[in-house]
Design an enzyme around this catalytic site. Structure first.
Site, mmCIF file in Angstrom:
data_model
loop_
_atom_site.group_PDB
_atom_site.id
_atom_site.type_symbol
_atom_site.label_atom_id
_atom_site.label_comp_id
_atom_site.label_asym_id
_atom_site.label_seq_id
_atom_site.Cartn_x
_atom_site.Cartn_y
_atom_site.Cartn_z
ATOM 1 N N GLU A 1 -4.990 2.441 -4.170
ATOM 2 C CA GLU A 1 -3.530 2.541 -4.080
ATOM 3 C C GLU A 1 -2.902 1.275 -3.503
ATOM 4 O O GLU A 1 -1.748 1.287 -3.084
ATOM 5 C CB GLU A 1 -3.137 3.752 -3.239
ATOM 6 C CG GLU A 1 -3.479 3.653 -1.771
ATOM 7 C CD GLU A 1 -4.870 4.167 -1.428
ATOM 8 O OE1 GLU A 1 -5.090 4.499 -0.257
ATOM 9 O OE2 GLU A 1 -5.742 4.217 -2.332
ATOM 10 N N ASP B 1 0.843 -1.193 0.000
ATOM 11 C CA ASP B 1 0.000 0.000 0.000
ATOM 12 C C ASP B 1 0.882 1.249 0.000
ATOM 13 O O ASP B 1 1.948 1.274 0.627
ATOM 14 C CB ASP B 1 -0.898 0.006 1.237
ATOM 15 C CG ASP B 1 -2.000 1.043 1.123
ATOM 16 O OD1 ASP B 1 -2.963 0.787 0.390
ATOM 17 O OD2 ASP B 1 -1.890 2.106 1.770
ATOM 18 N N ASN C 1 -2.604 13.061 -2.820
ATOM 19 C CA ASN C 1 -3.612 13.434 -3.810
ATOM 20 C C ASN C 1 -4.250 14.768 -3.477
ATOM 21 O O ASN C 1 -4.454 15.625 -4.353
ATOM 22 C CB ASN C 1 -4.700 12.351 -3.867
ATOM 23 C CG ASN C 1 -4.541 11.436 -5.071
ATOM 24 O OD1 ASN C 1 -3.732 11.705 -5.951
ATOM 25 N ND2 ASN C 1 -5.295 10.368 -5.103
ATOM 26 N N ASP D 1 -1.915 9.694 -10.012
ATOM 27 C CA ASP D 1 -1.854 8.655 -11.048
ATOM 28 C C ASP D 1 -0.410 8.388 -11.461
ATOM 29 O O ASP D 1 -0.033 7.246 -11.749
ATOM 30 C CB ASP D 1 -2.674 9.087 -12.266
ATOM 31 C CG ASP D 1 -4.173 9.040 -12.001
ATOM 32 O OD1 ASP D 1 -4.580 8.451 -10.977
ATOM 33 O OD2 ASP D 1 -4.937 9.591 -12.809
#
Length: 352
Positions: free
Chosen positions: A262, A219, A227, A236
């Protein structure tokens, strides 16, 4: 969406169902059948467009109102583009094969007529005293059928060549559809559907061969914060970076997949737990050694770190149990400060 005419193995189905219900509860989505079908498809990675749509809602924190839930169902439950494309290509293959059979049937009829002409000519020659007119007529018939047969062969050659090209193109189209169906569109590694299928096969092989099998769950640390700070395009970019790093680190026999959001997973056949831990650390260090840069501004945004959990398959256990143990090790790595690898050995009573 899931194809309920070809259901998942029970272990995978139970895992996906529990994960779907868990996510629905966390995001306050009413668990009626329409919503459940959407979230089951999401956690199983069956539809990249659906995955992208839900990921975007999760990223923006919009929430799942009744209107959004209805929109997701109307958009993704009743119609699946990939199935429509497969049906279209399948119909084109059927048409091409039908034309080839028609060409071959036509050529076979010509061959039959040619054989009859040869038999007539042979019978004429076998008579005691064939008349010249009979011989000339038989020769003319053979020549006519020979020319006809030559024309048929040329036509058949052209048609078969054309059909061969069409079938090769259709084969390429099917290969492309298969790649798209099995690959995560953003990271270009295996998607959740492929992960489930490959892990199921790997478990069966480990059971029969008694060779080791390990699993990594990985993770991205503080991904939501990144983000929120820098925006989804750079988020991304990070996910793509991790996908490349996974491919660069693992071997051909291994499978790297985007598990969802993610979170990533790596299936490691013929791999003991100690080696799996080492591979997870190699991945972690490879990613941490790279700096994320805003391509538009040239600004260096810092280091990306990963947390990972490792588990080894125990003969006789379920797939759900293996995934759960690797997940628990991952969450322990998060609780212990992130940017580290923990394994089932670090869990209370070996994670059992």
């Amino acid at each position: 969406m899931a194809d309920y005419r070809n259901p998942d193995p029970i272990d995978i189905a139970l895992h996906c169902a529990r994960a779907a219900l868990g996510m629905m509860e966390r995001h306050r989505v009413p668990p009626h059948p329409e919503n459940f079908s959407i979230w089951y498809a999401y956690v199983s990675g069956r539809n990249p467009d659906l995955t992208q749509a839900i990921d975007e809602i999760l990223r923006t924190g919009t929430g799942f109102s009744a209107e959004i839930n209805d929109t997701l169902y109307e958009r993704f439950a009743a119609f699946t583009p990939e199935k429509a494309e497969l049906r279209e290509v399948g119909q084109r293959v059927e048409d091409a094969v039908g034309r080839m059979l028609e060409y071959l049937s036509h050529a076979s009829q010509g061959t039959t007529k040619y054989g009859i002409a040869l038999e007539t000519f042979s019978g004429c020659l076998n008579t005691d005293a064939p008349a010249p007119s009979e011989i000339n007529g038989a020769i003319a018939a053979v020549l006519t059928e020979t020319r006809t047969m030559a024309d048929l062969n040329r036509q058949l050659e052209r048609r078969l060549a054309s059909s061969g090209r069409e079938i090769r193109q259709l084969r390429d189209a099917l290969d492309s559809l298969q790649r798209e169906a099995s690959t995560d569109a953003l990271t270009q590694i295996a998607n959740r559907k492929t992960f489930d299928a490959v892990l199921s096969l790997a478990v069966r092989e480990a059971e029969s061969s008694r060779r080791p099998l390990s699993l990594l769950m990985i993770d991205v640390d503080h991904f939501k914060s990144f983000n929120d700070t820098y925006g989804h395009p750079l988020g991304d970019q990070i996910l793509k970076l991790i996908g490349r790093s996974l491919i660069e680190t693992i071997q051909a026999k291994d499978t790297a997949a985007r598990y969802g959001g993610e979170e990533f997973a790596v299936i490691l056949p013929e791999t003991e737990l100690d080696t799996a831990i080492s591979i997870a650390n190699d991945i972690r260090l490879r990613v941490a050694g790279r700096r994320v840069t805003n391509r538009r501004t040239g600004e260096t945004l810092g280091q990306v770190t990963l947390s990972a959990g490792a588990a080894q398959f125990s003969p006789g256990e379920s797939i759900t149990s293996l995934v759960h143990r690797a997940d628990e090790a991952l969450y322990l790595a998060k609780r212990e400060g992130r940017n580290r690898v923990m394994s089932q050995r670090d869990l209370p009573q070996d994670g059992i």
